[in-house]
Design an enzyme around this catalytic site. Structure first.
Site, PDB file in Angstrom:
ATOM      1  N   VAL A  83       0.856  -1.186   0.000  1.00 14.55           N
ATOM      2  CA  VAL A  83       0.000   0.000   0.000  1.00 14.55           C
ATOM      3  C   VAL A  83       0.889   1.231   0.000  1.00 14.55           C
ATOM      4  CG1 VAL A  83      -2.044  -0.966   1.138  1.00 14.55           C
ATOM      5  CG2 VAL A  83      -0.187  -0.056   2.527  1.00 14.55           C
ATOM      6  N   SER A  84       0.447   2.260  -0.709  1.00 18.12           N
ATOM      7  CA  SER A  84       1.075   3.566  -0.605  1.00 18.12           C
ATOM      8  C   SER A  84       0.258   4.364   0.396  1.00 18.12           C
ATOM      9  CB  SER A  84       1.084   4.270  -1.964  1.00 18.12           C
ATOM     10  OG  SER A  84      -0.247   4.511  -2.393  1.00 18.12           O
ATOM     11  N   THR A  85       0.713   5.539   0.733  1.00 15.82           N
ATOM     12  CA  THR A  85       0.001   6.365   1.705  1.00 15.82           C
ATOM     13  C   THR A  85      -1.422   6.643   1.239  1.00 15.82           C
ATOM     14  OG1 THR A  85       2.075   7.382   2.347  1.00 15.82           O
ATOM     15  CG2 THR A  85       0.079   8.522   2.994  1.00 15.82           C
TER      16      THR A  85
END
Length: 267
Positions: free
Chosen positions: A9-11
C-alpha cells in the site's frame, strides 16, 4: 504450488477501501486456501509507492527468494500492487520466467503460466503505468496551484510551525537559531565550521538532531526564510513571515556560489 504472497500500500492507498494490507492479505490467503496452495511467506511493503522496485525492501527480498527457488509462484492482489512501471514489470518477469516462477493476480484475469495471461499482463502493466503518470500530473498541478496561492508546501522547517493545512507561523526560538546560522556563515564562510559551532553551543535541529554541513547548506539555500516557496525551480511568494532579510540572503547566496567553485574558501 508453493506460493509467495506480495502485498503493498502507498500512503494514498491506505485510505481506500479494500486496499489495506490486512484486506489484501486476507483475500490472497483465502485464494490459496480455495485452490489448496501452500503459502511460503507474505511479503509486505507499507507506505511505499509502486513507481519502482529498487526502493521496496520486501519485494527485493521476495525476488531474491524467487532466484533461490523457494516457491513456484507469486500471488498479488492486482498488478498495480506489484509495480506501476512497464520497464520494471518486464525486467522482473524475465527474471521470474528464467527461474520458472509464475506471477498470478487474484483479481485480474491473467496468469503468466499461460500465453494469454502473459499478453494480458503486458496490457495491464501499460495501463498501471499510465494511471501512475496521470496521478503524478494531477498531484503536480495541485501543488503548483497551492504555491501560487502562497499556501504551505512543507510540514517541517526549522524556524516555523504549521498552522492548519495551509499556513506557517514563525517559531521564535527556532527562528533565532536560523538567524545565527546565517550570521555564522557570513562570518566563517564554511558550512562545516558553522555546523561544528552550533553543535558545540548545544543547538539542535527540528528533530532534535545535531547539525551537519549538508543540513546547514539546506537551510542557507531555502528561500522559505525570505518568504518564498520554491517549486520546480520557480519562486512563489508565500503567505508566511520571513525570518531572514533579503540583503543577508543575497550575501549568503553569493558566498555559497563562490565556495561551490572552490575559490577562496575560509576555514
Amino acid at each position: 504450488m508453493t506460493v509467495a504472497i506480495y502485498i503493498r500500500v502507498s500512503t494514498l492507498d491506505q485510505a481506500r477501501e479494500g486496499y489495506s494490507l490486512a484486506a489484501q492479505e486476507k483475500t490472497l490467503t483465502d485464494w490459496c486456501d480455495r485452490w489448496e496452495h501452500t503459502v511460503y511467506k507474505v511479503y509486505a511493503d507499507e507506505g511505499i509507492s509502486g513507481k519502482d522496485i529498487s526502493h521496496r525492501p520486501a519485494i527485493k527480498s521476495m525476488l531474491e527468494d524467487a532466484k533461490n527457488h523457494k516457491f513456484n509462484a507469486i500471488l498479488i492482489w492486482a498488478l498495480s500492487r506489484f509495480t506501476r512501471s512497464v520497464a520494471d514489470l518486464y525486467s522482473t518477469w524475465d527474471m521470474l520466467n528464467k527461474h520458472k516462477v509464475a506471477l498470478i493476480s487474484a483479481t485480474e484475469s491473467f496468469d503468466t503460466s499461460t500465453p494469454t495471461g502473459r499478453a494480458m499482463m503486458g496490457m495491464l502493466g501499460i495501463f498501471a503505468q499510465m494511471e501512475r503518470e496521470i496521478t503524478g500530473e494531477r498531484v503536480s498541478l495541485a501543488i503548483q496551484e497551492r504555491v501560487r496561492q502562497g499556501k504551505r508546501t512543507c510540514n517541517y522547517a526549522l524556524g516555523y510551525d504549521p498552522v492548519g493545512k495551509d499556513d506557517l507561523k514563525v517559531n521564535d526560538r527556532e527562528a533565532e537559531t536560523v538567524k545565527l546560522i546565517y550570521d555564522k556563515y557570513c562570518a566563517y564562510q564554511c558550512l562545516l565550521a558553522v555546523s561544528d559551532c552550533l553543535n558545540a553551543l548545544g543547538y539542535k535541529g527540528k528533530n532534535n538532531k545535531n547539525f551537519t554541513a549538508e543540513g546547514v547548506k539546506k537551510i542557507l539555500s531555502n528561500p522559505l526564510y525570505i518568504g518564498y516557496y520554491r517549486y520546480k525551480g520557480e519562486l512563489y511568494a508565500g503567505n508566511h513571515d520571513p525570518i531572514i532579510d533579503r540583503i543577508t540572503w543575497d550575501k549568503v547566496q553569493r558566498i555559497l556560489k563562490k565556495n561551490a567553485k572552490g575559490k577562496n574558501r575560509i576555514r
